[in-house]
Design a protein around this motif. Sequence first.
Motif, PDB file in Angstrom:
ATOM      1  N   LYS A   1       0.835  -1.198   0.000  1.00 19.91           N
ATOM      2  CA  LYS A   1       0.000   0.000   0.000  1.00 19.91           C
ATOM      3  C   LYS A   1       0.870   1.248   0.000  1.00 19.91           C
ATOM      4  O   LYS A   1       2.052   1.195   0.335  1.00 19.91           O
ATOM      5  N   VAL A   2       0.259   2.366  -0.338  1.00 19.32           N
ATOM      6  CA  VAL A   2       0.930   3.663  -0.289  1.00 19.32           C
ATOM      7  C   VAL A   2       0.159   4.551   0.681  1.00 19.32           C
ATOM      8  O   VAL A   2      -1.072   4.645   0.614  1.00 19.32           O
ATOM      9  N   CYS A   3       0.885   5.201   1.601  1.00 20.78           N
ATOM     10  CA  CYS A   3       0.247   6.077   2.585  1.00 20.78           C
ATOM     11  C   CYS A   3       0.859   7.475   2.499  1.00 20.78           C
ATOM     12  O   CYS A   3       2.062   7.640   2.699  1.00 20.78           O
ATOM     13  N   LEU A   4       0.026   8.458   2.212  1.00 21.35           N
ATOM     14  CA  LEU A   4       0.448   9.854   2.159  1.00 21.35           C
ATOM     15  C   LEU A   4      -0.025  10.565   3.418  1.00 21.35           C
ATOM     16  O   LEU A   4      -0.654   9.966   4.285  1.00 21.35           O
ATOM     17  N   GLU A   5       0.276  11.838   3.541  1.00 22.91           N
ATOM     18  CA  GLU A   5      -0.183  12.576   4.719  1.00 22.91           C
ATOM     19  C   GLU A   5      -1.710  12.562   4.792  1.00 22.91           C
ATOM     20  O   GLU A   5      -2.300  12.445   5.862  1.00 22.91           O
ATOM     21  N   MET A   6      -2.339  12.700   3.633  1.00 21.71           N
ATOM     22  CA  MET A   6      -3.789  12.571   3.527  1.00 21.71           C
ATOM     23  C   MET A   6      -4.100  11.598   2.398  1.00 21.71           C
ATOM     24  O   MET A   6      -3.263  11.356   1.530  1.00 21.71           O
ATOM     25  N   ASP A   7      -5.288  11.046   2.410  1.00 23.93           N
ATOM     26  CA  ASP A   7      -5.703  10.126   1.357  1.00 23.93           C
ATOM     27  C   ASP A   7      -6.090  10.947   0.130  1.00 23.93           C
ATOM     28  O   ASP A   7      -7.263  11.265  -0.090  1.00 23.93           O
ATOM     29  N   MET A   8      -5.101  11.284  -0.683  1.00 20.86           N
ATOM     30  CA  MET A   8      -5.329  12.142  -1.830  1.00 20.86           C
ATOM     31  C   MET A   8      -6.063  11.439  -2.957  1.00 20.86           C
ATOM     32  O   MET A   8      -6.411  12.058  -3.963  1.00 20.86           O
ATOM     33  N   ASP A   9      -6.310  10.157  -2.794  1.00 23.17           N
ATOM     34  CA  ASP A   9      -7.086   9.405  -3.774  1.00 23.17           C
ATOM     35  C   ASP A   9      -8.584   9.505  -3.487  1.00 23.17           C
ATOM     36  O   ASP A   9      -9.409   9.067  -4.295  1.00 23.17           O
ATOM     37  N   ASP A  10      -8.929  10.065  -2.357  1.00 24.86           N
ATOM     38  CA  ASP A  10     -10.330  10.194  -1.960  1.00 24.86           C
ATOM     39  C   ASP A  10     -10.987  11.302  -2.782  1.00 24.86           C
ATOM     40  O   ASP A  10     -10.572  12.473  -2.696  1.00 24.86           O
ATOM     41  N   PRO A  11     -12.011  10.981  -3.574  1.00 23.93           N
ATOM     42  CA  PRO A  11     -12.637  12.000  -4.426  1.00 23.93           C
ATOM     43  C   PRO A  11     -13.288  13.130  -3.638  1.00 23.93           C
ATOM     44  O   PRO A  11     -13.524  14.214  -4.178  1.00 23.93           O
ATOM     45  N   ALA A  12     -13.582  12.895  -2.368  1.00 24.01           N
ATOM     46  CA  ALA A  12     -14.226  13.932  -1.561  1.00 24.01           C
ATOM     47  C   ALA A  12     -13.223  14.881  -0.901  1.00 24.01           C
ATOM     48  O   ALA A  12     -13.618  15.886  -0.296  1.00 24.01           O
ATOM     49  N   LEU A  13     -11.928  14.582  -1.038  1.00 24.41           N
ATOM     50  CA  LEU A  13     -10.917  15.341  -0.305  1.00 24.41           C
ATOM     51  C   LEU A  13     -10.881  16.813  -0.707  1.00 24.41           C
ATOM     52  O   LEU A  13     -10.896  17.701   0.153  1.00 24.41           O
ATOM     53  N   LEU A  14     -10.820  17.094  -1.991  1.00 22.80           N
ATOM     54  CA  LEU A  14     -10.709  18.473  -2.439  1.00 22.80           C
ATOM     55  C   LEU A  14     -11.931  19.288  -2.024  1.00 22.80           C
ATOM     56  O   LEU A  14     -11.813  20.449  -1.635  1.00 22.80           O
ATOM     57  N   THR A  15     -13.088  18.670  -2.106  1.00 23.85           N
ATOM     58  CA  THR A  15     -14.304  19.364  -1.687  1.00 23.85           C
ATOM     59  C   THR A  15     -14.252  19.684  -0.201  1.00 23.85           C
ATOM     60  O   THR A  15     -14.625  20.781   0.235  1.00 23.85           O
ATOM     61  N   GLU A  16     -13.775  18.715   0.597  1.00 25.57           N
ATOM     62  CA  GLU A  16     -13.676  18.922   2.035  1.00 25.57           C
ATOM     63  C   GLU A  16     -12.697  20.037   2.370  1.00 25.57           C
ATOM     64  O   GLU A  16     -12.967  20.875   3.246  1.00 25.57           O
ATOM     65  N   ILE A  17     -11.572  20.067   1.663  1.00 22.89           N
ATOM     66  CA  ILE A  17     -10.581  21.110   1.916  1.00 22.89           C
ATOM     67  C   ILE A  17     -11.113  22.470   1.485  1.00 22.89           C
ATOM     68  O   ILE A  17     -10.994  23.464   2.209  1.00 22.89           O
ATOM     69  N   ALA A  18     -11.705  22.511   0.290  1.00 23.51           N
ATOM     70  CA  ALA A  18     -12.236  23.780  -0.203  1.00 23.51           C
ATOM     71  C   ALA A  18     -13.310  24.329   0.735  1.00 23.51           C
ATOM     72  O   ALA A  18     -13.341  25.526   1.043  1.00 23.51           O
ATOM     73  N   THR A  19     -14.168  23.441   1.208  1.00 23.99           N
ATOM     74  CA  THR A  19     -15.215  23.857   2.145  1.00 23.99           C
ATOM     75  C   THR A  19     -14.602  24.362   3.445  1.00 23.99           C
ATOM     76  O   THR A  19     -15.065  25.351   4.029  1.00 23.99           O
ATOM     77  N   GLY A  20     -13.550  23.689   3.900  1.00 21.65           N
ATOM     78  CA  GLY A  20     -12.888  24.087   5.133  1.00 21.65           C
ATOM     79  C   GLY A  20     -12.158  25.408   5.027  1.00 21.65           C
ATOM     80  O   GLY A  20     -11.856  26.042   6.050  1.00 21.65           O
ATOM     81  N   MET A  21     -11.860  25.837   3.800  1.00 24.33           N
ATOM     82  CA  MET A  21     -11.159  27.098   3.602  1.00 24.33           C
ATOM     83  C   MET A  21     -12.108  28.277   3.461  1.00 24.33           C
ATOM     84  O   MET A  21     -11.668  29.424   3.366  1.00 24.33           O
ATOM     85  N   VAL A  22     -13.404  28.015   3.443  1.00 23.99           N
ATOM     86  CA  VAL A  22     -14.375  29.102   3.379  1.00 23.99           C
ATOM     87  C   VAL A  22     -14.443  29.797   4.735  1.00 23.99           C
ATOM     88  O   VAL A  22     -14.479  29.144   5.783  1.00 23.99           O
ATOM     89  N   ASP A  23     -14.469  31.122   4.734  1.00 20.65           N
ATOM     90  CA  ASP A  23     -14.504  31.889   5.976  1.00 20.65           C
ATOM     91  C   ASP A  23     -15.902  31.819   6.576  1.00 20.65           C
ATOM     92  O   ASP A  23     -16.854  32.400   6.055  1.00 20.65           O
ATOM     93  N   LYS A  24     -16.019  31.091   7.675  1.00 16.35           N
ATOM     94  CA  LYS A  24     -17.328  30.899   8.312  1.00 16.35           C
ATOM     95  C   LYS A  24     -17.778  32.119   9.123  1.00 16.35           C
ATOM     96  O   LYS A  24     -18.904  32.176   9.591  1.00 16.35           O
ATOM     97  N   ASP A  25     -16.887  33.105   9.330  1.00 17.03           N
ATOM     98  CA  ASP A  25     -17.232  34.298  10.092  1.00 17.03           C
ATOM     99  C   ASP A  25     -17.934  35.349   9.242  1.00 17.03           C
ATOM    100  O   ASP A  25     -18.271  36.432   9.744  1.00 17.03           O
TER     101      ASP A  25
END
Length: 289
Positions: free
Chosen positions: A72-96
Motif C-alpha cells: 500500500k501507499v500512505c500519504l499525509e492525507m488520502d489524496m485518492d479520496d474523491p471527496a478530499l478536495l471538496t472537504e478542503i475547499a469547504t474548510g477554507m471558506v470563511d465561516k465568520d
Amino acid sequence: MKPFLVACFILFASFFCRAQKTATVNGHSLLWRIEGKGLSKPSYLFGTIHIICSDDYLWTDKMKQCLHAADKVCLEMDMDDPALLTEIATGMVDKDGKQLKDYFTPEEYKKISDYMRDSIGTDIRFIQQMKPAILLSLFASKSLDCPSQVSYESNIMEDAKKDNKEIIGLEAAKEQLDLLNDIPADSIVKEVLASIDQPADTRQEYAALVAAYKAQDLPKLYDLIQNSRDVGEDTGEFLDARNKKWISRISEKVKNNSVFFAVGAGHLWGKNGVIQLLKDAGYKVTPVY
C-alpha cells in the motif's frame, strides 16, 4: 509561517535532474526501511518536498523498487479520496462571514489583487469568500523560479495506481485544516504581504531547502526549517505534534502490510522526527541507499 509549510497542509495546491549518486553519511537518505517488532515484511518511509522544479526532481531506481515492493501507499492525507478536495475547499471558506478584502487595508488589497491578476492569472473576486491562507497556497509556486513543476504525491499515486495499490492517509483533512485555522489571521496576512514584497528572500530560502533535499541531507533540511525566519513557534504543532500522533497510526498500518509512507521530508529528522520516534517505539529504521 513559511508558504512551504502551508503548502504541506493544502496539497491540492502543490505543483518536482535526477541525482547521479546518493550520499551515505548518517541522515543522508530520503528513503528508510522500517523493520522489527515482529513485522513479517518491511515498510518504507520516504521524505517528499511538496513543490519542486521538474529539473530538481529526485527519484532513484531504489526508490522506485521500494514503492513497487510495498502493498500500500500512505500519504499525509488520502489524496485518492474523491471527496478530499471538496472537504478542503469547504474548510477554507470563511465561516465568520468576512471576505478577503476585510483582512487588508485598501492599499494592501489592491496590491494583492494586482498580484493575483498579473502573476497568478486569477481574479481575486473568485476566491473572495475564502480565508487568507488560500492566498499562501496560491502563491507557493512562485517560490520556484522555473517554468515547469511536478508533484511527488501525484507521481507516487500514479505509480501506485499502475500496480493497483491502495492509497491511504495518515490524517483526515479536518486535522490539517484545524491546525491551519489555529494560526492567527494577522500572522497569515503578514506572510501574504511578505510573499509579494520580499520575493527574493522567499526564493532564496526555498532554494536552500531544495539544495538540501537534492543532497538527501535530512539534518541540513531540518536545521533550515528550524532556523527559518518565519517558522518559529509553529514548528511544534506543524511538525513535532503531528509526528508523535502519526507513530501509533504507522504502527497499526504496518502490522499486516508493507506500506510505502510518503510524507514531507521535514517530518523525518530530529529527536521528535518520525525516524527517531519509530526507533523509540522499538522499530529498526535504516537508510536505503
